[in-house]
Design a protein around this motif. Structure first.
Motif, short mmCIF file in Angstrom:
data_model
loop_
_atom_site.label_atom_id
_atom_site.label_comp_id
_atom_site.label_asym_id
_atom_site.label_seq_id
_atom_site.Cartn_x
_atom_site.Cartn_y
_atom_site.Cartn_z
N ASN A 1 -4.54 1.46 -5.14
CA ASN A 1 -5.12 2.61 -5.83
C ASN A 1 -5.88 2.16 -7.09
O ASN A 1 -6.96 2.69 -7.38
CB ASN A 1 -4.04 3.63 -6.20
N ASN A 2 -5.30 1.22 -7.82
CA ASN A 2 -5.99 0.70 -9.00
C ASN A 2 -7.30 0.02 -8.61
O ASN A 2 -8.33 0.20 -9.26
CB ASN A 2 -5.11 -0.30 -9.76
N TYR A 3 -7.29 -0.76 -7.55
CA TYR A 3 -8.49 -1.46 -7.08
C TYR A 3 -9.57 -0.45 -6.67
O TYR A 3 -10.73 -0.60 -7.04
CB TYR A 3 -8.14 -2.37 -5.90
N GLN B 1 0.19 1.06 -5.38
CA GLN B 1 -0.35 1.23 -6.73
C GLN B 1 -1.48 0.23 -6.99
O GLN B 1 -2.51 0.58 -7.57
CB GLN B 1 0.75 1.08 -7.77
N ALA B 2 -1.32 -1.00 -6.54
CA ALA B 2 -2.36 -2.02 -6.72
C ALA B 2 -3.62 -1.62 -5.96
O ALA B 2 -4.74 -1.78 -6.47
CB ALA B 2 -1.85 -3.37 -6.25
N PRO C 1 6.03 -1.03 -13.11
CA PRO C 1 5.93 -1.74 -11.84
C PRO C 1 7.20 -2.48 -11.44
O PRO C 1 7.45 -2.69 -10.26
CB PRO C 1 4.79 -2.74 -12.06
N ARG D 1 4.54 -0.80 -5.13
CA ARG D 1 3.71 -1.68 -5.96
C ARG D 1 2.40 -1.99 -5.26
O ARG D 1 1.34 -2.01 -5.89
CB ARG D 1 4.46 -2.99 -6.28
N THR E 1 -9.93 2.61 -7.67
CA THR E 1 -10.42 3.29 -8.86
C THR E 1 -11.43 2.43 -9.61
O THR E 1 -12.50 2.91 -10.01
CB THR E 1 -9.25 3.66 -9.80
N VAL E 2 -11.12 1.16 -9.77
CA VAL E 2 -12.04 0.24 -10.46
C VAL E 2 -13.34 0.12 -9.68
O VAL E 2 -14.43 0.15 -10.26
CB VAL E 2 -11.37 -1.13 -10.66
N MET F 1 -2.77 8.31 -9.85
CA MET F 1 -2.28 6.99 -10.13
C MET F 1 -0.98 7.11 -10.91
O MET F 1 -0.89 7.84 -11.88
CB MET F 1 -3.34 6.26 -10.96
N SER F 2 -0.03 6.39 -10.48
CA SER F 2 1.29 6.45 -11.10
C SER F 2 1.35 5.53 -12.30
O SER F 2 0.87 4.41 -12.28
CB SER F 2 2.35 6.05 -10.07
N LYS F 3 1.97 5.98 -13.37
CA LYS F 3 2.11 5.19 -14.59
C LYS F 3 3.53 4.64 -14.71
O LYS F 3 3.96 4.29 -15.78
CB LYS F 3 1.79 6.04 -15.82
#
Length: 86
Positions: free
Chosen positions: A20-22, A17-18, A6, A14, A24-25, A1-3
């Protein structure tokens, strides 16, 4: 995941990344659920009570369905007999 910031990312980055965040959650939440239901030892009384309530509701619905099906079969046999279609 990129820090990365945004605001400095392009629209595709973007979106990626969204996603990937989803993912992960969702993985974390599903792991918590798996751990909760796969726990060994004493079961949670609230969980057992909720499961018992769901089981009773399912059996009640199944009973209603069975009674309706039997009533339909009796009605069907009666109509076939009256009309002489046997």
């Amino acid at each position: 995941m990129s820090k990365k910031d945004p605001q400095k990312l392009g629209p595709i980055a973007r979106r990626k990344q969204a996603i990937n965040n989803y993912v992960t959650v969702r993985k974390i939440k599903s792991q918590e659920v798996r751990d909760y239901f796969a726990s060994e030892g004493e079961s949670d009384p609230e969980r057992l009570a909720a499961q018992e309530a769901r089981d009773q509701e399912f059996l009640s619905g199944l009973k209603k369905l069975g009674i309706g099906f039997i009533a339909f079969l009796i009605f069907y046999a009666l109509i076939k007999t009256v009309l002489g279609l046997w």
